[in-house]
Write a protein that holds these residues in place. Structure first.
Motif, PDB file in Angstrom:
ATOM      1  N   TYR A 175       0.846  -1.185   0.000  1.00 42.00           N
ATOM      2  CA  TYR A 175       0.000   0.000   0.000  1.00 42.00           C
ATOM      3  C   TYR A 175       0.882   1.235   0.000  1.00 42.00           C
ATOM      4  O   TYR A 175       1.905   1.275   0.670  1.00 42.00           O
ATOM      5  CB  TYR A 175      -0.889   0.041   1.244  1.00 42.00           C
ATOM      6  CG  TYR A 175      -2.007  -0.956   1.236  1.00 42.00           C
ATOM      7  CD1 TYR A 175      -2.915  -0.990   0.187  1.00 42.00           C
ATOM      8  CD2 TYR A 175      -2.177  -1.841   2.277  1.00 42.00           C
ATOM      9  CE1 TYR A 175      -3.958  -1.907   0.181  1.00 42.00           C
ATOM     10  CE2 TYR A 175      -3.216  -2.757   2.284  1.00 42.00           C
ATOM     11  CZ  TYR A 175      -4.095  -2.786   1.229  1.00 42.00           C
ATOM     12  OH  TYR A 175      -5.115  -3.679   1.222  1.00 42.00           O
ATOM     13  N   SER A 176       0.470   2.259  -0.735  1.00 42.13           N
ATOM     14  CA  SER A 176       1.200   3.512  -0.677  1.00 42.13           C
ATOM     15  C   SER A 176       1.030   4.072   0.731  1.00 42.13           C
ATOM     16  O   SER A 176       0.019   3.821   1.392  1.00 42.13           O
ATOM     17  CB  SER A 176       0.653   4.493  -1.714  1.00 42.13           C
ATOM     18  OG  SER A 176      -0.634   4.942  -1.342  1.00 42.13           O
ATOM     19  N   PRO A 177       1.999   4.822   1.226  1.00 40.87           N
ATOM     20  CA  PRO A 177       1.896   5.362   2.588  1.00 40.87           C
ATOM     21  C   PRO A 177       0.632   6.197   2.806  1.00 40.87           C
ATOM     22  O   PRO A 177       0.016   6.130   3.868  1.00 40.87           O
ATOM     23  CB  PRO A 177       3.156   6.214   2.728  1.00 40.87           C
ATOM     24  CG  PRO A 177       4.112   5.668   1.735  1.00 40.87           C
ATOM     25  CD  PRO A 177       3.278   5.142   0.597  1.00 40.87           C
ATOM     26  N   GLU A 178       0.234   6.954   1.792  1.00 41.67           N
ATOM     27  CA  GLU A 178      -0.956   7.790   1.922  1.00 41.67           C
ATOM     28  C   GLU A 178      -2.215   6.940   2.057  1.00 41.67           C
ATOM     29  O   GLU A 178      -3.056   7.183   2.924  1.00 41.67           O
ATOM     30  CB  GLU A 178      -1.094   8.735   0.713  1.00 41.67           C
ATOM     31  CG  GLU A 178       0.028   9.725   0.568  1.00 41.67           C
ATOM     32  CD  GLU A 178       1.259   9.138  -0.132  1.00 41.67           C
ATOM     33  OE1 GLU A 178       1.150   8.071  -0.798  1.00 41.67           O
ATOM     34  OE2 GLU A 178       2.331   9.737   0.013  1.00 41.67           O
ATOM     35  N   LEU A 179      -2.343   5.938   1.184  1.00 41.89           N
ATOM     36  CA  LEU A 179      -3.512   5.058   1.243  1.00 41.89           C
ATOM     37  C   LEU A 179      -3.519   4.250   2.525  1.00 41.89           C
ATOM     38  O   LEU A 179      -4.570   4.073   3.147  1.00 41.89           O
ATOM     39  CB  LEU A 179      -3.553   4.118   0.039  1.00 41.89           C
ATOM     40  CG  LEU A 179      -4.054   4.723  -1.267  1.00 41.89           C
ATOM     41  CD1 LEU A 179      -3.966   3.694  -2.386  1.00 41.89           C
ATOM     42  CD2 LEU A 179      -5.462   5.234  -1.131  1.00 41.89           C
ATOM     43  N   GLN A 180      -2.364   3.773   2.928  1.00 38.79           N
ATOM     44  CA  GLN A 180      -2.291   2.989   4.157  1.00 38.79           C
ATOM     45  C   GLN A 180      -2.720   3.831   5.353  1.00 38.79           C
ATOM     46  O   GLN A 180      -3.473   3.363   6.204  1.00 38.79           O
ATOM     47  CB  GLN A 180      -0.890   2.444   4.368  1.00 38.79           C
ATOM     48  CG  GLN A 180      -0.806   1.509   5.554  1.00 38.79           C
ATOM     49  CD  GLN A 180       0.543   0.843   5.675  1.00 38.79           C
ATOM     50  OE1 GLN A 180       1.481   1.175   4.954  1.00 38.79           O
ATOM     51  NE2 GLN A 180       0.647  -0.088   6.580  1.00 38.79           N
ATOM     52  N   ALA A 181      -2.267   5.074   5.419  1.00 40.14           N
ATOM     53  CA  ALA A 181      -2.651   5.956   6.528  1.00 40.14           C
ATOM     54  C   ALA A 181      -4.157   6.198   6.531  1.00 40.14           C
ATOM     55  O   ALA A 181      -4.800   6.155   7.593  1.00 40.14           O
ATOM     56  CB  ALA A 181      -1.899   7.279   6.437  1.00 40.14           C
ATOM     57  N   LEU A 182      -4.734   6.433   5.361  1.00 41.46           N
ATOM     58  CA  LEU A 182      -6.185   6.634   5.276  1.00 41.46           C
ATOM     59  C   LEU A 182      -6.943   5.380   5.696  1.00 41.46           C
ATOM     60  O   LEU A 182      -7.935   5.453   6.427  1.00 41.46           O
ATOM     61  CB  LEU A 182      -6.584   7.027   3.853  1.00 41.46           C
ATOM     62  CG  LEU A 182      -6.256   8.444   3.417  1.00 41.46           C
ATOM     63  CD1 LEU A 182      -6.493   8.600   1.913  1.00 41.46           C
ATOM     64  CD2 LEU A 182      -7.094   9.450   4.192  1.00 41.46           C
ATOM     65  N   GLN A 234      -9.958  -0.575  -3.703  1.00 44.84           N
ATOM     66  CA  GLN A 234     -10.023  -0.651  -5.163  1.00 44.84           C
ATOM     67  C   GLN A 234      -8.972   0.251  -5.804  1.00 44.84           C
ATOM     68  O   GLN A 234      -8.333  -0.129  -6.783  1.00 44.84           O
ATOM     69  CB  GLN A 234     -11.423  -0.272  -5.647  1.00 44.84           C
ATOM     70  CG  GLN A 234     -12.469  -1.302  -5.307  1.00 44.84           C
ATOM     71  CD  GLN A 234     -13.874  -0.836  -5.643  1.00 44.84           C
ATOM     72  OE1 GLN A 234     -14.085   0.267  -6.128  1.00 44.84           O
ATOM     73  NE2 GLN A 234     -14.849  -1.686  -5.357  1.00 44.84           N
ATOM     74  N   GLN A 235      -8.798   1.440  -5.235  1.00 48.52           N
ATOM     75  CA  GLN A 235      -7.786   2.355  -5.752  1.00 48.52           C
ATOM     76  C   GLN A 235      -6.402   1.739  -5.637  1.00 48.52           C
ATOM     77  O   GLN A 235      -5.611   1.799  -6.569  1.00 48.52           O
ATOM     78  CB  GLN A 235      -7.846   3.674  -4.967  1.00 48.52           C
ATOM     79  CG  GLN A 235      -6.861   4.713  -5.429  1.00 48.52           C
ATOM     80  CD  GLN A 235      -6.965   5.981  -4.603  1.00 48.52           C
ATOM     81  OE1 GLN A 235      -7.919   6.188  -3.870  1.00 48.52           O
ATOM     82  NE2 GLN A 235      -5.970   6.840  -4.722  1.00 48.52           N
ATOM     83  N   GLN A 236      -6.123   1.130  -4.496  1.00 52.30           N
ATOM     84  CA  GLN A 236      -4.811   0.491  -4.310  1.00 52.30           C
ATOM     85  C   GLN A 236      -4.647  -0.682  -5.273  1.00 52.30           C
ATOM     86  O   GLN A 236      -3.569  -0.879  -5.831  1.00 52.30           O
ATOM     87  CB  GLN A 236      -4.636   0.015  -2.868  1.00 52.30           C
ATOM     88  CG  GLN A 236      -3.300  -0.643  -2.617  1.00 52.30           C
ATOM     89  CD  GLN A 236      -2.139   0.289  -2.938  1.00 52.30           C
ATOM     90  OE1 GLN A 236      -2.174   1.451  -2.612  1.00 52.30           O
ATOM     91  NE2 GLN A 236      -1.093  -0.244  -3.543  1.00 52.30           N
TER      92      GLN A 236
END
Length: 96
Positions: A21-28, A87-89
């Motif tokens: 996961y990208s750090p931004e997506l993971q944080a969200l 889904q975005q990830q």
């Protein structure tokens, strides 16, 4: 189906090694999961309060149903957002 939960499990043998996961997506996603956990804990406490109450069983059942409906409605937007992030990830991971 209302009471059904979806569980997503990535098996190590099926997941590409470089997919994360990208750090931004993971944080969200973690923030949404934390919020859902708080919502669930509050719901559990409210149900316990109903059970400890001295009211009749029929009223308790009515209150439990109302609390559960409100709980589901409160969780739904967070579940929808979490699914959108997943889904975005997925699209980012597979270049879709």
């Amino acid at each position: 189906m209302p009471g059904t939960r979806k569980t997503f499990v990535a098996r190590r043998d099926e997941a590409p090694q470089d997919r994360m996961y990208s750090p931004e997506l993971q944080a969200l996603m973690w923030e949404i999961l934390r919020t859902l956990s708080q919502i669930d804990a509050e719901h559990h406490l409210r149900l316990e309060e109903v059970e400890r109450g001295a009211t009749e069983d029929e009223l308790k059942e009515y209150v439990r149903r109302k609390l559960t409906a409100a709980h589901r409605a409160r969780r739904e937007p967070y579940l929808n957002q979490l699914e959108k992030l997943r889904q975005q990830q997925h699209r980012q991971s597979f270049g879709i």
